[in-house]
Structure formats: structure tokens, C-alpha cells
Design an enzyme around this catalytic site. Structure first.
Site, short mmCIF file in Angstrom:
data_model
loop_
_atom_site.label_atom_id
_atom_site.label_comp_id
_atom_site.label_asym_id
_atom_site.label_seq_id
_atom_site.Cartn_x
_atom_site.Cartn_y
_atom_site.Cartn_z
N SER A 53 0.82 -1.21 0.00
CA SER A 53 0.00 0.00 0.00
C SER A 53 0.85 1.27 0.00
O SER A 53 2.01 1.26 0.41
CB SER A 53 -0.92 0.01 1.22
OG SER A 53 -1.73 -1.14 1.25
N GLN A 54 0.22 2.34 -0.45
CA GLN A 54 0.84 3.67 -0.49
C GLN A 54 1.21 4.13 0.93
O GLN A 54 0.41 3.97 1.86
CB GLN A 54 -0.21 4.61 -1.09
CG GLN A 54 0.18 6.03 -1.17
CD GLN A 54 -1.04 6.91 -1.47
OE1 GLN A 54 -2.16 6.43 -1.63
NE2 GLN A 54 -0.81 8.20 -1.54
#
Ligand code: SAH
Length: 225
Positions: A70-71
Site C-alpha cells: 500500500s501507499q
């Protein structure tokens, strides 16, 4: 650029995005201990070697098996929303690269993490050992069922998009605990939800912001993958 500079750039990018989104997320900054964890965990160890140069970009990256790490901003936001206190016990659904797991391990006494793809769980476990995390327990299974043996949890975080809030996860939450979960259509509209169980055991749900997560795989039945 040195790793240290790259890491500082990632932290600045997160702070900038908090600034842009502050009205939606209801906070001007994340807790210092969350940002310390973001500084301390070596993100480059959790991305495929050929993508190390992009490890500190504020975006998701592929980790194989159709999954992504994930970011960084989203990792920090979800961690912040959990409002974890020292000594906490937390459950993560969707180990993936293990990066979010390691962030949680910096903040909690015990982290339990469930992954449906055996190869990803195995790979993440190797990284935890190599980096010396001894407070993480990882297993292969269906996250919709949670991990009842170690319940109740102070916090539960789901890092794949579910089509509904899994009742087992709400059950496994402590009174006063928080569940952070993206809910919505696979590759369609999804909202990050904050589910709070109050001291009386009543459940309150709040929409935080629109997000784009890989869909949660439904195994059904509760058997291990
Ligand atoms: N936290 C991870 C995110 C990985 S992407 C990271 O930062 O790297 C989401 C992960 O959820 C994937 O690894 C996917 O295999 C896993 N997943 C999907 N459905 C699941 C399910 N039903 N139970 C457990 N894990 C699941």
C-alpha cells in the site's frame, strides 16, 4: 539520493498529503509515534529488489500474485486511525509484503497477521525474521474469519477491500477498540471506514475517504487456504 534522504522525502510527501486531505480525515497531522514508525521501518526491504529505487515514492507498488504494497500515506493514515496505545494487541488482515505489519509491530506488543496467499505469508515471515521482529505472528487463512484464538484486539486493520464489514472482525474487537477497513466494489467505489466499538459494546461507523484497494478474496467456510 541516499536512503536517508529518500526516507525523508517520503515523510514530507505524507505530511503534504495529510495537509491536502485534512478536512476529510479530520486531523491536521498524524501522531508523532506513527510518523516515527514510518521513519524507522525500512520500506526498501519489503518491495521486490527490482523496485527498490521506487520504495519511497508515495504510491502503491506490485509485490506479485496480483497484490500490492500500500501507499505510504494510506499506511500512515490507517495506523493513525487505530489510535494504538503502548502495550496494544492488534490484528491485521492481508499481510501482503509485511510492511504494514512491521509498522504495527513498532507500536504494539503483539501483532497477529492473516494472509490468504501462502507464498506472500512465507516471504513476509522471512523478512520479519531477518529484521528481528519477534512480536509478529503470521498465519495463512481467510481474513473474513479473523483470528479468534487471540481475540479480543485493541485494533483490527484490513488492507484489502471487503464487500461488507465481516461480522467476525467486529466480534473480535475489544470494547473501546477500533477497526479500519476499506469497503466497496472490487476495483470500483470503495470507502475507508472507521468502526468503533464503544465501552458499552455499541458499534459506530464513520466514512473517512475514498480509496482504491485490491479486493479481498472470499474463501468462505472459514477453512485455511
Ligand atoms: N498490507 C499489505 C497490503 C497487501 S495487499 C502491504 O502493505 O503490503 C492486500 C493483501 O490482502 C494481499 O496480500 C492479499 O493476498 C490479501 N488478502 C486478500 N484477501 C484476503 C483474505 N480473505 N484473507 C486474508 N488476506 C487476504
Amino acid at each position: 539520493m541516499s536512503l536517508e534522504k529518500e526516507r525523508q522525502r517520503m515523510i514530507r510527501d505524507i505530511e503534504r498529503e495529510v495537509e491536502y486531505t485534512r478536512h476529510m480525515i479530520g486531523r491536521d497531522r498524524f501522531q508523532p509515534r506513527v510518523m516515527d514508525a514510518m521513519r524507522e521501518v525500512p520500506r526498501e526491504e519489503f518491495v521486490p529488489p527490482e523496485l527498490r529505487h521506487a520504495a519511497f515514492d508515495n504510491g502503491p507498488l506490485p509485490i506479485g500474485h496480483g497484490q500490492t504494497i500500500s501507499q505510504p500515506y494510506i499506511v500512515a493514515l490507517m495506523t493513525d486511525l487505530l489510535e494504538l496505545q503502548p502495550g496494544c494487541k492488534v490484528l491485521e488482515i492481508g499481510t501482503g509484503s509485511g510492511y504494514q505489519t512491521a509498522i504495527l509491530a513498532q507500536l504494539c506488543d503483539r501483532v497477529y497477521t492473516v494472509e490468504v496467499v501462502p507464498a506472500l505469508s512465507e516471504e513476509a515471515n522471512k523478512i520479519f525474521q531477518r529484521l528481528g521482529y519477534d512480536n509478529i505472528e503470521a498465519r495463512v487463512g481467510d481474513g473474513y474469519q479473523g483470528w479468534p484464538e487471540h481475540a479480543p484486539y485493541d485494533g483490527i486493520i484490513v488492507t484489502a477491500a471487503a464487500s461488507y464489514i465481516p461480522p467476525a472482525l467486529v466480534e473480535q474487537l475489544k470494547a473501546g477498540g477500533r477497526l479500519v477497513i476499506p469497503v466497496g466494489q472490487p476495483y470500483g467505489h470503495q470507502e475507508l471506514l472507521l468502526v468503533e466499538k464503544d465501552r458499552q459494546g455499541e458499534v459506530h461507523t464513520r466514512n473517512i475517504l475514498g480509496v482504491a484497494f485490491v479486493p479481498m478474496i472470499e474463501k468462505g467456510g472459514g477453512e485455511d487456504a
